[in-house]
Design an enzyme around this catalytic site. Structure first.
Site, PDB file in Angstrom:
ATOM      1  CB  SER A 170      -0.940  -0.020   1.193  1.00  0.00           C
ATOM      2  OG  SER A 170      -0.223  -0.203   2.370  1.00  0.00           O
ATOM      3  CG  HIS A 191      -1.046   4.095   4.115  1.00  0.00           C
ATOM      4  ND1 HIS A 191      -2.318   3.719   4.462  1.00  0.00           N
ATOM      5  CD2 HIS A 191      -0.394   2.937   3.821  1.00  0.00           C
ATOM      6  CE1 HIS A 191      -2.437   2.411   4.392  1.00  0.00           C
ATOM      7  NE2 HIS A 191      -1.275   1.912   4.014  1.00  0.00           N
TER       8      HIS A 191
END
Lengths: 610, 904
Positions: free
Chosen positions: B135, B188
């Protein structure tokens, strides 16, 4: 003028009379405590308080010993006769025998209320009933206001007025009956109860009434009965009778209040059966029945009686003890013990200001030899007319059944009674399945058991089922009364917070009819004995409430986070800052400033003009 | 640029898209998949090896900086990340070329965010949270895309608000952080920042120079060697297709897909292709879709698929089971019902109560060996002397030619201030399941009853139940309590209380002190008590009393994978058998939660300690305001504090059951196709349908399946109604008949009827359909039984009639013998031998369970499994009548033995 004179005269008269002898006034007051040891180290204490007021004084709102708060409610709601019960626990008829007062002063678990209201129509009666329940709810700190239409019934056969009602009023008297089986009776109900007494629990036998002891009892029932009494030849009086019956466990009550935990006693204090061959210092077959036969008033109630209530009628002994004469009882100085001729009870006259303490000694060994263990030195309990036990049959969430086992212990006498059930609407009873059968007999015997059935079916969410069955149980036999029912599925919002607990079903009321008396013209026969079964817990199909909850929480979060803000922006109408009207404090000051400026301008112009 | 929408989705385009994924993207996806598969095994913890753990980052472990994006927590994590990554990476690669992507993604674009994350996590937050997963790349790429979009299209105008488009990834970042559990916000964020920086062009210097790339490419002839390779040159016209497509056809060497429908083959220009399709008219598109669907249906590969799919289901179902004991798939237990408050009260049982216990033990010892009525005559006065109400109940059961009769003694301790609305039961059976005298349990129950009598805090009645045995007595009592008894065999109860809220049975036959406590919780038919009850007892025994707790006869449990698996499998076996395992078992079908406590081992805990555990448990049950409903009723325990809930384990049994249904459907389809002579044309790439629809002859197959089902009633009846002495001979006879029956039946079918292959297919189809249906419904009631039967019956999915050939007779016999090894009788015999049990006692116990406790396992074995097995055996031994010459040929299409597929 004449009225005023007569009033003064009357009051003077009453003053003079009361100063001579307080109890000989027309509104007399009685109180009495009856103590009766029961088998298995239990003690029944019956408190009874009774006072009267004449109708004329009642109508004139001249309440003396009659509690004013209650009287005003009665007047407002047009109540002719009222019975209110707060009960907890269950009466163990197998060991304790017949109920006190022949069961007339007790209710089923929870709160029970029935009253005869004077009203022309049913609607008016309902309206007055609503007023009555709400007012009593406030007075007694109980949820009586929850007795709504679904919990109110109008019994036909079970209850008869206890008081003397003139024929003119009987015709428009309505009997309404409501019961709250889930109500937990506790000390907040006792305080208002004691407040109704003339001495308010400060003097007399009421000093013994203490919430800790009362609500630690194995069984207790508080009752208020208000009924008109018309003695032959005298003036009719309104009588209020307050009764508290409780069965104390002597062993439990004797524990000190600051150390109520039943720790195991030290080994040497354990009463043992020394006749066992294996008996030794560390092995002890308990002989519990020998224990707890000795007790004193202060041990059991935690305090002594503080004198008598000065308003009490002194001709009645305030405390009586029902115990064989062979038992020795020590009493405080100044108290007079009077043994009754039946050799099984004695009463005590207490001086008005002295404390009263009583010590009951353990029975002698002669007594122990005579009777069975567990009932040494106490009176043999009287056998009740009928034993009743009710329970659910079947399992599952769809349907169930109710089974009542009625046992007539008498060897030669048939018992006839009215069995009344008040069921909530979500128990849909199948009346055709109702049957009574005698244990161990064929069907032929069972035909005549049920004599009359009065049934008022339930309406969903509007009223409950009312079922009254007049039936009989032959001598020395056991009858099973059974019927089936279906469980409704409630709406999602109709479940209480503790939905998985189940729903309480009120106790069945069994009124045993007088078999000797002929039927009255009114069709009612006086009751000789009343008993109530225990209440039941009916489990209905219950949804898993956490599932919708989880779904709601999750979707709400998602919507609030992801879509809420976006939606807000899209839906809202946006206008430029200077287009819309200004709001808030700034706008107000701005407008004021504008006004002020205008005024100043006009003023300046005017001065300029000049 | 045409925007793709849902309505415009076509399988063909999706397929084409997948086939055109460039090389590096493929490699990344493959690596993610590979690492996930590596993570499934238990011996080597891939996640610990490859995750980005700030504290473990040293010089030797710098590889973690590059491995962490490939490793994922679980299959969902991997799948989601792969889905998000694929389109983004595909864009990137087709724009910049494979080599550049390789360099950047194994270089700065991975290490920079990783360093950033480690720096913040380690030195600013001073935490040590391991991260893994692709991710971070997703956010790097999103950041780059967002900057690019921002340059072209700076604002998103909503109302009067101008939202800069570069903020959209931030919104996504927040959403992901809020909605996805255990996602690393910081990781992230680091990825996104690097993406922004890169998108703004500050990282251009890190990209390898084009000259070098071209040189490498040219030297190694990468373009010619690697399929799907995106050249350095190609990136110049990128994904936007600025140059005319005719300029250079892609130099890839993709094998052309075997389609009659021409698929656009412009590998590098997806947008052009979609553009064409949208503008060429929708009618053509519609046509194409229908044709492709039809094509798919007739694709021989589809018809070949079911056996493999079915096998996959069985394998996955079985493997699933072995994953359950892992930490990732099981959960720690917890108390869900707050009202229970286990272990929160002081327990006072002890002291002089032990003197009383010794006295009662003398009384009980004196009664050893006496008759049931004599025992009750002596015990009743003791119980009555405690102030309890006593009553007795007679019961008589007949099973396996024996009579199980006795008299229960029970007593009700009425709640001192309560109403008879609820009750808890304390059970002590005179004999436990192994027929040992409950020497300490009975006196302990009596002493506890006397002790409980002194307390005034009970809100529920306490029922003391003393039964002569552990199975029939409690069953009779509970049945009668709920009025579900047969009055001719079991007497009604003269005395009752309210709703039963829980029951605890004491089984303390061992002499002397004990070490630990064994909780027995299996109910009849595999039903279980609420997990909260077990958790409460565990919490009281361990947390409060310091007594260790064991489950499923695992006397030593080290909480490792092996012990967990063993505990779970033992539990499943017991659940599957469905027998009563103690006095508590009979309560559970009536929704009364119950357990049996059995002390074991040599230790220093005395009877009073067990008494205090019971006291604590009763206090907890007494606290209950509602019936136990909060926690789980369907679970597998693998340790006293670890369990798997139904949501996790159910798929395993369901997959196994589904395999039968899939095969049944496939056989149904096949039976409708096989007749009528297919023309297989092998000369072209397209496959014309080999078969056309044919009438199915249903009556005979249905008759055969019905016959099998009807026959199954015979063993069910016989094994449950024959006296014990005749059970062993009966079993031997039945086993022999069972072996002989299929050949005889098969011979009859072959000689008396003309059973064609299609009809055999239908027989198998119906039989498997029934099996799948029964097992999937059973899985929700008794998971273990469904799984065991499902696995044992799994070979039935794959048996096929043998086509006539010289060796077919031999094969047939071999296969029939193998199938006989998994017949119900053989499995029963093998089980009895393995556990060193007598077949007779096994059958007797089954018969007793059938008659007394109502165990339905015999029904499942004889009426579900056995008929299916019989049908399977018929299929193996089948000698189908030749319907036509071509029928036999077409049958080879996916017969297991000769897998020649037409048309290839």
């Amino acid at each position: 003028m004449r009225q005023l004179f007569s009033l003064i005269f009357l009051s003077l008269l009453s003053l003079s009379v009361s100063s001579v002898h307080p109890s000989s006034s027309s509104s007399d007051y009685h109180e009495q405590l009856v103590l009766r040891p029961l088998p298995l180290s239990a003690l029944l204490a019956s408190f009874n308080f009774r006072s009267n007021t004449t109708f004329s004084e009642f109508e004139a709102r001249n309440f003396r010993l009659f509690p004013r708060s209650l009287a005003q409610i009665l007047q407002h709601a047009g109540t002719r006769e009222l019975h209110l019960r707060f009960s907890l626990g269950r009466w163990d008829a197998e060991s304790w025998g017949a109920r006190p007062w022949d069961g007339a002063r007790e209710g089923g678990t929870g709160v029970e209320l029935w009253a005869w209201l004077e009203a022309d129509t049913d609607e008016e009666a309902d309206h007055k009933w609503l007023i009555l329940t709400n007012a009593l709810s406030g007075l007694f700190c109980a949820s009586l206001n929850f007795i709504d239409a679904t919990r109110t019934t109008r019994p036909v056969m079970s209850f008869q007025p206890e008081g003397d009602h003139p024929n003119s009023t009987v015709t428009n008297m309505h009997l309404l009956y409501g019961v709250l089986p889930h109500e937990v009776v506790c000390t907040e109900n006792l305080t208002p109860f004691l407040k109704l007494l003339p001495c308010k629990g400060k003097a007399g036998i009421a000093t013994l009434l203490d919430g800790h002891k009362l609500f630690d009892a194995s069984w207790q029932s508080m009752a208020i009965d208000i009924r008109p009494i018309c003695p032959s030849g005298g003036e009719c009086v309104l009588q209020i009778e307050q009764t508290i019956d409780m069965v104390l466990d002597i062993e439990r009550s004797k524990r000190p209040r600051d150390n109520p935990i039943p720790r195991p006693p030290p080994g040497h204090e354990l009463p043992c059966d020394t006749s066992k061959p294996y008996h030794s210092h560390d092995t002890c077959f308990p002989a519990d029945y020998k224990a707890n036969q000795d007790w004193s008033l202060s041990q059991v109630f935690g305090k002594t009686i503080k004198g008598t209530c000065p308003l009490m009628d002194p001709t009645n002994p305030p405390v009586c003890l029902q115990i064989p004469d062979s038992r020795t009882v020590y009493i405080s100085d100044g108290v007079v013990e009077k043994k009754n001729p039946d050799r099984n009870s004695r009463c005590f006259d207490i001086p008005p200001t002295a404390d009263f303490e009583m010590v009951v000694t353990p029975p002698s060994d002669d007594d122990a030899a005579q009777t069975s263990p567990g009932a040494v030195g106490v009176l043999q309990p009287e056998t009740p007319l009928l034993y009743a036990e009710r329970s659910f049959t079947g399992h599952g969430q769809e349907r169930g059944g109710v089974q009542t086992i009625l046992r007539n212990p008498s060897p030669d006498r048939e018992v006839e009674f009215v069995y009344m059930e008040t069921l909530p609407w979500f128990m849909r009873i199948y009346l055709h399945t109702m049957e009574a059968r005698i244990a161990g007999h064929n069907a032929a015997h069972n035909a005549s058991l049920i004599q009359q059935v009065s049934y008022r079916p339930a309406l969903d969410r509007a009223r409950g089922t009312q079922l009254e069955v007049r039936m009989r149980v032959p001598a020395a036999s056991t009858v099973f009364l059974t019927y089936d029912f279906e469980k409704s599925i409630l709406r999602y919002t109709e479940y209480p917070p503790d939905a998985n607990r189940g729903f309480d079903v009120a106790a069945a009321v069994i009124t045993i009819l007088n078999s000797n008396a002929d039927k009255d013209a009114a069709g009612g026969r006086s009751a000789v004995y009343t008993l109530r079964t225990t209440s039941l817990l009916c489990s209905l199909p219950t949804p898993d409430f956490s599932m919708p909850y989880n779904v709601i929480i999750f979707t709400s979060t998602a919507i609030a986070l992801a879509f809420g803000g976006m939606f807000n922006i899209i839906v809202r109408r946006f206008v430029a800052a200077d287009e819309g009207p200004e709001v808030g404090l700034g706008a107000l000051t701005g407008r004021l400033k504008g006004r002020l400026n205008g005024l100043l301008e006009r003023l300046r112009r005017r001065t300029g003009n000049k | 640029m045409p925007t793709p929408n849902v309505a415009g989705f076509s399988t063909l385009r999706a397929r084409a898209y997948l086939f055109r994924l460039p090389l590096f993207t493929r490699a990344v996806l493959a690596a993610i998949g590979l690492f996930w598969i590596l993570g499934v095994q238990v011996w080597w913890d891939v996640r610990a090896w490859g995750a980005l753990v700030p504290d473990k980052l040293g010089f030797a472990t710098l590889y973690r900086l590059n491995t962490f994006p490939f490793i994922h927590l679980n299959v969902f994590h991997a799948l989601m990340n792969a889905l998000a990554l694929t389109p983004l990476l595909e864009r990137f690669e087709s724009e910049y070329g494979t080599l550049t992507s390789l360099a950047l993604f194994f270089g700065p674009l991975t290490t920079l965010p990783a360093f950033m994350y480690v720096a913040v996590e380690k030195w600013i937050l001073r935490a040590d949270t391991a991260v893994m997963g692709a991710s971070m790349w997703v956010f790097v790429l999103l950041g780059m895309e967002a900057i690019r979009t921002y340059k072209a299209n700076p604002y998103l105008v909503v109302g009067t608000h101008h939202i800069p488009t570069w903020t959209t990834p931030i919104a996504l970042l927040l959403c992901v952080a809020a909605l996805v559990p255990s996602s690393s916000f910081l990781g992230h964020l680091a990825g996104l920042l690097v993406g922004y920086i890169c998108g703004l062009g500050y990282l251009k210097f890190l990209a390898p120079p084009e000259r070098v790339l071209r040189w490498v490419e040219g030297k190694l002839n990468l373009l010619g060697r690697l399929p799907h390779y995106v050249s350095v040159d190609q990136k110049t016209y990128g994904r936007f297709g600025v140059l005319p497509s005719s300029g250079s056809p892609p130099p890839t060497s993709v094998a052309l897909p075997l389609y009659p429908y021409p698929v656009p083959e412009h590998q590098a220009q997806p947008s052009r292709e979609s553009f064409c399709e949208e503008h060429l008219g929708t009618a053509a598109g519609q046509d194409a879709k229908i044709t492709s669907a039809l094509q798919l249906r007739r694709d021989p590969r589809i018809l070949k698929l079911p056996p493999y799919l079915s096998l996959l289901f069985v394998v996955v179902g079985a493997v699933w089971l072995f994953l359950l004991p892992l930490d990732q798939y099981s959960r720690r237990t917890y108390i869900s019902e707050n009202a229970l408050l286990p272990g929160q009260v002081h327990t006072y049982f002890g002291g002089s109560d032990q003197n009383v216990f010794r006295a009662y033990k003398h009384e009980v010892n004196a009664l050893a060996g006496k008759s049931n009525v004599e025992i009750n005559n002596s015990l009743e006065p003791i119980v009555k002397g405690l102030g309890l109400k006593t009553a007795r109940q007679n019961f008589t059961y007949h099973a396996a030619g024996r009579t199980y009769a006795g008299e229960n003694l029970y007593a009700i301790l009425q709640a001192p201030r309560g109403d008879a609305t609820e009750a808890i039961v304390l059970v002590a059976a005179w004999e436990n399941v192994k027929h040992e005298l409950n020497r300490n349990g009975i006196p302990l129950a009596l002493t506890l009853a006397r002790y409980f009598k002194r307390w005034s805090l009970w809100s529920k009645d306490i029922i003391l139940l003393l039964t002569p045995d552990s199975i029939a007595g409690p069953q009779a009592w509970v049945d009668a309590y709920h009025d579900a008894h047969d009055p001719s065999r079991v007497a009604s109860l003269p005395l009752k209380s309210g709703l039963l809220q829980g029951a605890i049975a004491i089984d303390y036959a061992q002499e002397g002190r004990f070490e630990s406590l064994h909780i027995v919780y299996d109910g009849v038919n595999g039903q279980l008590p609420n997990l909260d009850l077990i958790n409460s007892v565990v919490s009281i025994a361990r947390g409060q009393m310091g007594i260790d707790v064991a489950l499923q006869e695992m006397w030593r449990h080290s909480d490792d994978y092996k012990d967990r698996l063993r505990t779970m499998l033992r539990g499943m076996l017991k659940q599957g058998l469905g027998l009563a395992s103690g006095p508590h078992s009979s309560f559970i079908p009536y929704h009364v939660d119950a357990v049996t406590l059995r002390p074991f081992g040599e230790g220093w805990q005395d009877e009073m300690a067990l008494g205090r555990v019971v006291e604590g448990s009763f206090r907890s049950l007494n606290n209950l305001l509602e019936h136990l409903h909060q926690s789980f009723f369907f679970y597998l325990l693998m340790h006293r504090e670890r369990f798997v809930s139904i949501g996790t384990y159910l798929p395993s049994a369901m997959l196994v059951a589904a395999n039968f249904t899939i095969m049944a459907i496939a056989l149904w389809v096949k039976s409708g196709h096989s007749e009528g002579g297919g023309q297989a044309t092998a000369d072209s790439k397209t496959v014309t349908p080999a078969n056309h629809a044919a009438e199915r002859d249903l009556s005979l197959p249905l008759g055969v399946v019905t016959l099998c089902q009807v026959l199954s009633v015979i063993p069910l009846y016989l094994f449950n109604h024959v006296p014990e002495s005749a059970l062993t001979p009966l079993f031997i006879t039945f086993a022999l008949l069972n072996t002989l029956l299929p050949p005889v039946l098969s011979h009859l079918l072959a000689t008396k009827t003309t059973f064609t292959l299609a009809q055999y297919d239908l027989v198998q189809c119906f039989s498997l359909l029934l099996l799948g249906m029964f097992l999937s419904s059973l899985a929700t009631l008794n998971f273990s039984l469904a799984l065991i039967i499902g696995l044992l019956a799994a070979p039935l999915s794959f048996v096929r009639p043998f086509s006539p050939s010289p060796t077919s007779g031999l094969k047939r016999i071999a296969c029939a013998v193998l199938l006989n090894a998994v017949s119900p009788t053989a499995v029963l015999l093998a089980g009895a031998l393995y556990w060193r049990l007598d077949v007779r006692s096994v059958l007797r116990d089954a018969a007793v369970a059938w008659h007394v406790t109502g165990t339905y396992s015999p029904v499942v074995v004889w009426c579900v499994w056995w008929p299916a097995w019989l049908a399977g055996q018929l299929i193996v031994l089948a000698r189908p009548a030749p319907a036509s010459a071509s029928a036999r040929r077409s049958n080879g299409a996916w017969a297991g033995d000769d897998g020649k597929v037409k048309g290839e």
